[in-house]
Design a protein around this motif. Structure first.
Motif, PDB file in Angstrom:
ATOM      1  N   ILE A   1      35.855  42.358  42.136  1.00 38.41           N
ATOM      2  CA  ILE A   1      36.504  41.092  41.887  1.00 38.41           C
ATOM      3  C   ILE A   1      35.724  40.329  40.918  1.00 38.41           C
ATOM      4  O   ILE A   1      36.352  39.516  40.131  1.00 38.41           O
ATOM      5  CB  ILE A   1      36.555  40.103  43.319  1.00 38.41           C
ATOM      6  CG1 ILE A   1      37.389  40.903  44.434  1.00 38.41           C
ATOM      7  CG2 ILE A   1      36.762  38.646  42.983  1.00 38.41           C
ATOM      8  CD1 ILE A   1      37.090  40.308  45.817  1.00 38.41           C
ATOM      9  N   GLU A   2      34.483  40.220  40.882  1.00 37.37           N
ATOM     10  CA  GLU A   2      33.701  39.838  39.765  1.00 37.37           C
ATOM     11  C   GLU A   2      34.151  40.127  38.315  1.00 37.37           C
ATOM     12  O   GLU A   2      34.002  39.298  37.350  1.00 37.37           O
ATOM     13  CB  GLU A   2      32.244  39.934  40.200  1.00 37.37           C
ATOM     14  CG  GLU A   2      31.359  39.405  39.043  1.00 37.37           C
ATOM     15  CD  GLU A   2      29.620  39.804  39.230  1.00 37.37           C
ATOM     16  OE1 GLU A   2      29.165  39.899  38.233  1.00 37.37           O
ATOM     17  OE2 GLU A   2      29.400  40.186  40.258  1.00 37.37           O
ATOM     18  N   LEU A   3      34.211  41.117  38.238  1.00 40.21           N
ATOM     19  CA  LEU A   3      34.446  41.808  36.767  1.00 40.21           C
ATOM     20  C   LEU A   3      35.993  41.806  36.336  1.00 40.21           C
ATOM     21  O   LEU A   3      36.239  42.330  35.216  1.00 40.21           O
ATOM     22  CB  LEU A   3      33.714  43.394  36.740  1.00 40.21           C
ATOM     23  CG  LEU A   3      32.242  43.131  37.090  1.00 40.21           C
ATOM     24  CD1 LEU A   3      31.738  44.601  36.913  1.00 40.21           C
ATOM     25  CD2 LEU A   3      31.589  42.427  35.587  1.00 40.21           C
ATOM     26  N   ALA A   4      36.823  41.702  37.203  1.00 41.50           N
ATOM     27  CA  ALA A   4      38.177  41.665  37.046  1.00 41.50           C
ATOM     28  C   ALA A   4      38.642  40.457  36.122  1.00 41.50           C
ATOM     29  O   ALA A   4      37.973  39.528  36.216  1.00 41.50           O
ATOM     30  CB  ALA A   4      39.165  41.577  38.348  1.00 41.50           C
ATOM     31  N   PRO A   5      39.689  40.571  35.576  1.00 36.19           N
ATOM     32  CA  PRO A   5      40.504  41.650  35.188  1.00 36.19           C
ATOM     33  C   PRO A   5      40.197  42.836  34.101  1.00 36.19           C
ATOM     34  O   PRO A   5      40.566  43.521  33.944  1.00 36.19           O
ATOM     35  CB  PRO A   5      41.905  40.930  34.873  1.00 36.19           C
ATOM     36  CG  PRO A   5      41.607  39.746  34.236  1.00 36.19           C
ATOM     37  CD  PRO A   5      40.409  39.427  34.605  1.00 36.19           C
ATOM     38  N   ALA A   6      39.091  42.397  33.423  1.00 30.75           N
ATOM     39  CA  ALA A   6      38.775  43.245  32.233  1.00 30.75           C
ATOM     40  C   ALA A   6      38.081  44.584  32.573  1.00 30.75           C
ATOM     41  O   ALA A   6      38.283  45.475  31.899  1.00 30.75           O
ATOM     42  CB  ALA A   6      37.492  42.252  31.358  1.00 30.75           C
TER      43      ALA A   6
END
Length: 91
Positions: free
Chosen positions: A48-53
């Protein structure tokens, strides 16, 4: 990118410090139970923290898991472009 969590390692630092749009954490069966539980629980929040990249997934092989099965799980997650936050347990 395949990342292997070492005993005593910090899964958050491992994932955040890696490069690439796909980060797959290998959670070895030989970790102590607390580290194992923390690593398994961290996959979703890191995704979740790193989405959407960035996509974050995990593979947790059992002690008796065949290397070919673990490789197949990793390959699947690398190719599954719409999958993030998942943990595959390989028996």
């Amino acid at each position: 990118m395949l990342l292997t969590l070492e005993p005593g390692g910090d899964i958050a630092a491992l994932v955040r410090g890696a490069v690439g749009e796909s980060r797959i954490v290998l959670i070895p069966a030989n970790l102590d139970p607390l580290t194992m539980a923390q690593a398994r629980a961290a996959i979703g929040p890191l995704a979740i923290e790193l989405a959407p990249a960035v996509r974050v997934n995990g593979v947790a092989p059992a002690e008796a898991a065949r290397h070919a099965d673990v490789d197949a799980a990793v390959a699947f997650l690398e190719q599954a472009r719409s999958t993030t936050g998942q943990l595959l347990v390989v028996g």
